[in-house]
Design an enzyme around this catalytic site. Structure first.
Site, mmCIF file in Angstrom:
data_model
loop_
_atom_site.group_PDB
_atom_site.id
_atom_site.type_symbol
_atom_site.label_atom_id
_atom_site.label_comp_id
_atom_site.label_asym_id
_atom_site.label_seq_id
_atom_site.Cartn_x
_atom_site.Cartn_y
_atom_site.Cartn_z
ATOM 1 N N CYS A 12 62.656 54.965 24.814
ATOM 2 C CA CYS A 12 61.372 55.626 24.627
ATOM 3 C C CYS A 12 61.215 55.922 23.134
ATOM 4 O O CYS A 12 62.166 55.810 22.360
ATOM 5 C CB CYS A 12 61.312 56.917 25.444
ATOM 6 S SG CYS A 12 62.499 58.187 24.902
ATOM 7 N N HIS A 134 71.796 70.346 31.965
ATOM 8 C CA HIS A 134 71.332 69.285 31.067
ATOM 9 C C HIS A 134 71.017 69.885 29.697
ATOM 10 O O HIS A 134 70.460 70.981 29.609
ATOM 11 C CB HIS A 134 70.079 68.618 31.644
ATOM 12 C CG HIS A 134 69.665 67.381 30.917
ATOM 13 N ND1 HIS A 134 68.898 67.421 29.776
ATOM 14 C CD2 HIS A 134 69.919 66.070 31.165
ATOM 15 C CE1 HIS A 134 68.691 66.177 29.355
ATOM 16 N NE2 HIS A 134 69.296 65.345 30.173
ATOM 17 N N GLU A 136 68.761 69.376 27.511
ATOM 18 C CA GLU A 136 67.355 69.727 27.267
ATOM 19 C C GLU A 136 67.015 71.067 27.901
ATOM 20 O O GLU A 136 66.409 71.935 27.265
ATOM 21 C CB GLU A 136 66.423 68.646 27.809
ATOM 22 C CG GLU A 136 64.947 68.978 27.581
ATOM 23 C CD GLU A 136 63.998 67.942 28.164
ATOM 24 O OE1 GLU A 136 62.889 68.329 28.573
ATOM 25 O OE2 GLU A 136 64.364 66.741 28.213
ATOM 26 N N CYS A 200 57.370 63.804 30.385
ATOM 27 C CA CYS A 200 56.833 62.967 29.306
ATOM 28 C C CYS A 200 56.256 61.661 29.851
ATOM 29 O O CYS A 200 56.614 61.201 30.933
ATOM 30 C CB CYS A 200 57.888 62.703 28.243
ATOM 31 S SG CYS A 200 59.184 61.548 28.733
ATOM 32 N N SER A 229 73.055 59.585 32.191
ATOM 33 C CA SER A 229 71.686 59.686 31.682
ATOM 34 C C SER A 229 70.773 60.172 32.796
ATOM 35 O O SER A 229 70.591 59.494 33.809
ATOM 36 C CB SER A 229 71.211 58.321 31.181
ATOM 37 O OG SER A 229 69.815 58.303 30.992
#
Length: 289
Positions: A12, A134, A136, A200, A229
């Site tokens: 991305c 995670h 984030e 996103c 991931s």
């Protein structure tokens, strides 16, 4: 064998940006260049970056092994914040190390952090649809002023304390349909809930494309990307929901020719942290069968 490649497979723009920022410093001769944890969740790409002088460091607590000269900032090692972002507390700590600091947080993640910070200052509690482990989500919780909660289910929402005013966001890599369902449930549960769809566009595109592969006639789907991931794991889960045999692999070496020869049409997709060279190798191996 016919190979159907998803339109949006691979890096991305946020990942591309983080890699470009980090490589720029390494190619300037600014070595070593450190990243705060893995820059992206792809082992093969991290190995390539390591060869270029880019080093991943963990949660170290001192400057013991990093030489820093405060009088010569342009000559010091570089610390790069990875695409997942970090908390304000972590940011302050890294800056205190005295290295040259560069933030490669994905701008989309930065927007989520900004929404949380704004509403936290207005007195809102924050519900984050995401994995509490995670990076984030860990970083985003740091903007909640101590009133943040990570949830992944209705049961998690039921376990929350009574909240008057809620700002609800999502980790950028989660399932769209699950966020819609849980945000509606939260609206029924709490008095005031402001919902911001922060998944996103890259994640949405990849999820949409997996469904499209099934509709285009794929008999099986190969998902390429790191087993750690988050967005790649989600893609594999979504592929299985299409009732198709699904193979989550990191490299072409993991493909079984005997297994793949059972199919005449195979769909291929890849997570947002999967480099093009890995995708090309997989497609080439399948097409040669």
């Amino acid at each position: 064998m016919k190979v159907l490649r998803a339109k949006s497979a691979g890096f991305c723009w946020g990942v591309e940006r983080a890699i470009e920022i980090t490589r720029d410093y390494a190619h300037q001769g600014r070595k070593p260049v450190y990243t705060d944890g893995p820059l992206i969740h792809n082992r093969q790409m991290m190995e390539k970056l390591s060869e270029e002088g880019i080093r991943e460091v963990g949660d170290y607590q001192s400057r013991a092994n990093i030489a820093v000269n405060p009088a010569a900032p342009g000559e010091n090692p570089v610390m790069v914040v990875r695409a997942h972002g970090i908390s304000p507390e972590r940011r302050n700590y890294l800056k205190s190390l005295g290295m040259d600091f560069k933030d490669a947080t994905c701008p989309d993640v930065g927007i989520i952090a900004g929404k949380i910070r704004l509403h936290a200052k207005k007195g809102y509690a924050t519900i984050i649809f995401g994995d509490k482990n995670h990076p984030e989500a860990i970083g985003l919780l740091g903007y909640t002023e101590g009133r943040g909660y990570c949830i992944t289910s209705k049961a998690d929402i039921d376990a929350l304390p009574a909240l008057e005013r809620v700002c609800m966001v999502s980790q950028s890599t989660m399932f769209m349909h699950e966020f819609a369902e849980l945000s509606e449930y939260a609206r029924q549960k709490f008095k005031e809930v402001l919902v911001f769809d922060t998944i996103c566009q890259a994640t949405k595109d990849r999820q949409t494309d997996v469904v499209a592969l099934a509709r285009q006639g794929a008999q099986a789907i190969v998902v390429i990307g790191g087993h750690h991931s988050a967005n790649t794991v989600k893609l594999a889960s979504l592929a299985r929901l299409q009732n198709l045999p699904t193979y989550h692999i990191e490299t072409a070496a993991e493909l079984s020719p005997e297994e793949m020869k059972k199919f005449t049409v195979i769909g291929v997709t890849a997570g947002a942290s999967t480099p093009e060279f890995l995708i090309s190798e997989v497609c080439a191996k399948l097409e040669a069968l």
